[in-house]
Motif scaffolding. Structure first.
Motif, short mmCIF file in Angstrom:
data_model
loop_
_atom_site.label_atom_id
_atom_site.label_comp_id
_atom_site.label_asym_id
_atom_site.label_seq_id
_atom_site.Cartn_x
_atom_site.Cartn_y
_atom_site.Cartn_z
N ALA A 20 -59.28 73.08 -54.15
CA ALA A 20 -58.13 73.98 -54.12
C ALA A 20 -58.18 74.80 -55.40
CB ALA A 20 -56.83 73.18 -54.05
N CYS A 21 -58.38 76.10 -55.24
CA CYS A 21 -58.50 76.95 -56.43
C CYS A 21 -57.26 76.81 -57.33
CB CYS A 21 -58.72 78.40 -56.02
SG CYS A 21 -59.12 79.47 -57.42
N GLY A 22 -56.09 76.62 -56.69
CA GLY A 22 -54.86 76.51 -57.46
C GLY A 22 -54.86 75.37 -58.47
N ASP A 23 -55.72 74.36 -58.26
CA ASP A 23 -55.83 73.28 -59.24
C ASP A 23 -56.47 73.77 -60.53
OD1 ASP A 23 -54.71 71.56 -57.43
OD2 ASP A 23 -56.59 70.57 -56.89
N VAL A 24 -57.27 74.83 -60.41
CA VAL A 24 -58.00 75.36 -61.56
C VAL A 24 -57.31 76.63 -62.08
CG1 VAL A 24 -60.24 76.16 -62.41
CG2 VAL A 24 -60.13 74.43 -60.59
N MET A 25 -56.88 77.46 -61.12
CA MET A 25 -56.23 78.73 -61.43
C MET A 25 -54.82 78.67 -60.84
SD MET A 25 -58.65 80.89 -62.62
CE MET A 25 -60.43 80.88 -62.71
N PRO A 26 -53.86 78.21 -61.62
CA PRO A 26 -52.50 78.05 -61.08
C PRO A 26 -52.00 79.32 -60.39
CG PRO A 26 -52.64 77.10 -63.26
CD PRO A 26 -53.95 77.82 -63.02
N GLY A 27 -51.42 79.13 -59.20
CA GLY A 27 -50.87 80.25 -58.46
C GLY A 27 -51.79 80.77 -57.38
N ALA A 30 -67.03 75.71 -65.40
CA ALA A 30 -67.77 74.99 -64.36
C ALA A 30 -67.39 73.51 -64.37
CB ALA A 30 -69.27 75.15 -64.56
N ASP A 31 -67.23 72.93 -65.56
CA ASP A 31 -66.82 71.53 -65.65
C ASP A 31 -65.43 71.33 -65.09
OD1 ASP A 31 -69.18 70.77 -66.82
OD2 ASP A 31 -68.38 70.54 -68.85
N THR A 32 -64.53 72.27 -65.39
CA THR A 32 -63.16 72.16 -64.89
C THR A 32 -63.16 72.23 -63.37
OG1 THR A 32 -62.34 73.20 -66.90
CG2 THR A 32 -60.86 73.16 -65.01
N VAL A 33 -63.92 73.17 -62.83
CA VAL A 33 -64.00 73.29 -61.37
C VAL A 33 -64.58 72.01 -60.78
CG1 VAL A 33 -65.17 74.51 -59.48
CG2 VAL A 33 -64.16 75.80 -61.38
#
Ligand SMILES: [Zn+2]
Length: 58
Positions: free
Chosen positions: A6-13, A48-51
Motif C-alpha cells: 500500500a503506497c499510503g504506508d510509505v507516502m501518507p495520503g 527502497a528500504d522503507t518500501v
C-alpha cells in the motif's frame, strides 16, 4: 506467493495499491508510480528500504 504494497504506508495520503507475484516486479511498479505520481525519479537506498519494509507477502 503474492507481494503487496500500500503506497499510503510509505507516502501518507496516497491510495495506490500494488500486487505482484514477484517482489522485483512489485518494486518496479512502485518505482514507476513514485516517478509519475510522486515526482521521485530516483529511488535512493533509504527509500527502497522503507518500501521493502512495507511489502507484505502472502
Ligand atoms: Zn503513491
Amino acid at each position: 506467493m503474492t507481494f503487496r504494497l500500500a503506497c499510503g504506508d510509505v507516502m501518507p495520503g496516497c491510495n495506490a495499491h500494488f500486487e505482484s507475484n514477484d517482489r522485483d516486479s512489485l518494486m518496479q511498479e512502485v518505482a514507476a508510480h513514485a516517478s509519475v505520481d510522486h515526482g521521485l525519479h530516483t529511488i535512493d537506498a533509504a527509500t527502497a528500504d522503507t518500501v521493502a519494509a512495507h511489502i507484505r507477502a502472502a
